[in-house]
Design an enzyme around this catalytic site. Structure first.
Site, PDB file in Angstrom:
ATOM      1  N   GLU A   1      60.860  79.050  46.622  1.00  0.00           N
ATOM      2  CA  GLU A   1      61.450  80.010  45.672  1.00  0.00           C
ATOM      3  C   GLU A   1      61.568  79.337  44.324  1.00  0.00           C
ATOM      4  OE1 GLU A   1      64.959  82.270  46.640  1.00  0.00           O
ATOM      5  OE2 GLU A   1      64.456  82.355  48.778  1.00  0.00           O
TER       6      GLU A   1
ATOM      7  N   GLU B   1      67.966  79.175  53.185  1.00  0.00           N
ATOM      8  CA  GLU B   1      69.146  78.686  52.445  1.00  0.00           C
ATOM      9  C   GLU B   1      70.370  78.493  53.344  1.00  0.00           C
ATOM     10  OE1 GLU B   1      69.802  81.110  48.959  1.00  0.00           O
ATOM     11  OE2 GLU B   1      67.969  80.392  47.990  1.00  0.00           O
TER      12      GLU B   1
END
Length: 503
Positions: free
Chosen positions: A291, A172
């Site tokens: 995810e 991320e």
């Protein structure tokens, strides 16, 4: 309500990568400590792993698992988790404001993964660290021996290399909350150089570059374009993350968010194609949706807690209790991944134990399977083979997330080796059953061999330590084959797995 469905063995989307049914586990909350690892637990084995949890994991047949993070990895020193345990440092985990004891590191996790029958997909720290540390980690993990780092691993009791082929280049990195957050160009260049170095070590390594943390980021989808323009020729996958909520309590709008996922995948697929064309590249880059899950039940309360607590060890954090509505949503999301399996090759449920997870475990107490465990399990067990392009003619509805959302959600998989056809079906209508009529083109010898169903529960019903099997799949009825077509009735808000022998 009636629904006509057309299935044909020649209408193929493509061969599903088994890794579509992978998982993710992070050093966060109680995912590791008192999740998979609890030496004092009555079920613990000689390595300190909970065998009750391990059995539930083994039953999922997970192909690969992403580790050790997550936000955790962006400030992680991998060398803290190696060597004698009594000499390992306790560190502050900045991501989740807790203490990390490092009693589980790469070698311990590799033992657990082998017991679970899962390949590791390791993440490297490209936040607070960079290329040199990532290269050292790779050498420690994968080189047979005769170098400083490989011999260091051998001195720690791990003679053979772990031979990890899947590597995530950070986590991320588009998020301002991330330790070491970078711009797309900064990150793309670093990811490119890291991927190059890894492939110089072993050309068979697969590199996953960070895409957007979610499709509502202000930099989406420009982030993907800029990152890929820096590293396209040296990476194999770009990651996507997305979590789902029903804060409004509107069930149909919640179910409609599956359509958002499809648009997300389609947009990034187009971005990949654009960059490939612009660079005149020969290689293909696919999507690693590493995810995904439902996440909202405790997020606000837990957010207040972890931002103010005083650095506890393995605290209770984001331990969602999933209900029947969540199980139906996960079933639909698994269907969407199957339908998009030409683009999405790897997907990881986040996470696996305790933290937003299909498996829960009390410290010193029992473990149990949450409602979402079962649709994830059935997709993993029966969703391997060729994904089929299925036509569905059914009533639709409009909602905030999308228009013309079909009440019937269907995915199909043809396993040519096993000579089976599996249909995964969710009736999303809140009150009406579906009169099902499925045409089976190209499957003249189809015979129904199993019908599994989840139905008849209040949407807010859950499993718990006191009632661990309150919501479990049962054998279905009322569906069969008549004149070469599948016919029957599917109850409102229900999930069905129909398995056919087609040999």
């Amino acid at each position: 309500m009636k629904a006509r469905v057309t299935v044909h063995r020649d209408f193929r989307i493509g061969l599903i990568d088994d890794r579509l049914y992978s998982a993710f586990i992070e050093h966060m909350g109680r995912a590791i400590y008192s999740g998979i690892f609890e030496p004092d637990h009555p079920s613990a084995d000689a390595n300190g792993f909970r065998t009750d949890v391990l059995k539930f994991v083994q039953d999922l047949k997970i192909p690969a698992i992403r580790y050790p993070g997550g936000n955790f990895v962006s400030a992680y020193r991998w060398e803290d988790g190696i060597g004698p345990k009594d000499q390992r440092p306790v560190r502050l985990d900045l991501a989740w404001r807790s203490k990390e004891t490092n009693q589980v590191g790469i070698n311990e996790f590799a033992i657990w993964a082998e017991k679970a029958g899962i390949d590791m997909m390791l993440a490297v720290n490209l936040g607070s660290r960079g290329l040199e540390d990532a290269r050292d980690f790779l050498e420690y993990v994968n080189f047979p021996g005769g170098t400083h780092l490989s011999d260091l691993r051998r001195s720690h009791g791990t003679e053979k290399p772990h031979d990890v082929k899947m590597w995530c280049l950070g986590n991320e990195m588009d998020g301002p909350w991330q330790v070491g957050h970078k711009t797309a160009v900064e990150y793309g260049r670093l990811a490119n150089e890291t991927a190059k170095a890894f492939k110089l070590f072993d050309k068979s390594i697969e590199a996953v570059v960070c895409g957007s943390s979610n499709d509502r980021m202000p930099t989406y989808p420009e982030w993907e374009r800029q990152v890929l323009e820096e590293c396209y020729e040296n990476v194999d996958y770009i990651s996507l993350h997305k979590y789902f909520d029903n804060k409004s309590g509107d069930t149909l709008n919640f179910f409609g968010k599956i359509e958002e996922t499809g648009r997300y995948i389609q947009a990034i697929g187009g971005t990949i194609d654009y960059v490939k064309a612009k660079k005149r590249a020969k290689n293909d880059v696919y999507i690693c949706f590493d995810e995904w899950n439902v996440w909202y039940h405790n997020i606000e309360e837990d957010g207040r807690r972890w931002k103010s607590w005083d650095w506890p060890e393995a605290p209770e954090l984001l331990e969602e209790t999933y209900n029947f509505e969540d199980a139906l949503f996960v079933a639909c999301l698994m269907n969407e991944f199957i339908r998009r399996s030409d683009r999405v090759k790897i997907a990881c449920i986040a996470q696996l134990v305790n933290v937003i997870a299909p498996i829960r475990a009390e410290k010193g107490g029992p473990a149990w399977r949450q409602t979402i465990y079962y649709p994830y399990q059935f997709a993993s067990l029966y969703g391997r083979g060729d994904a089929l392009n299925i036509a569905v003619d059914c009533l639709t509805y409009d909602c905030d997330a999308a228009n013309d959302v079909s009440y019937l959600d269907v995915a199909g998989v043809h396993d040519r080796e096993a000579n089976t056809l599996t249909l995964f079906i969710v009736n999303r209508h809140l009150t009406e059953s579906v009169e099902l009529d499925v045409s089976l083109g190209g499957f003249p010898k189809a015979r129904l061999i199993e019908h599994l169903v989840m139905q008849g529960h209040d949407l807010r019903a859950v499993n718990s330590p006191e009632r661990p099997e309150h919501i479990v799949p049962t054998q279905g009825s009322g569906v069969g084959i008549e004149d070469g077509a599948v016919k029957g009735t599917l109850a409102a808000v229900s999930y069905h797995v129909l398995r056919f022998s087609v040999g």
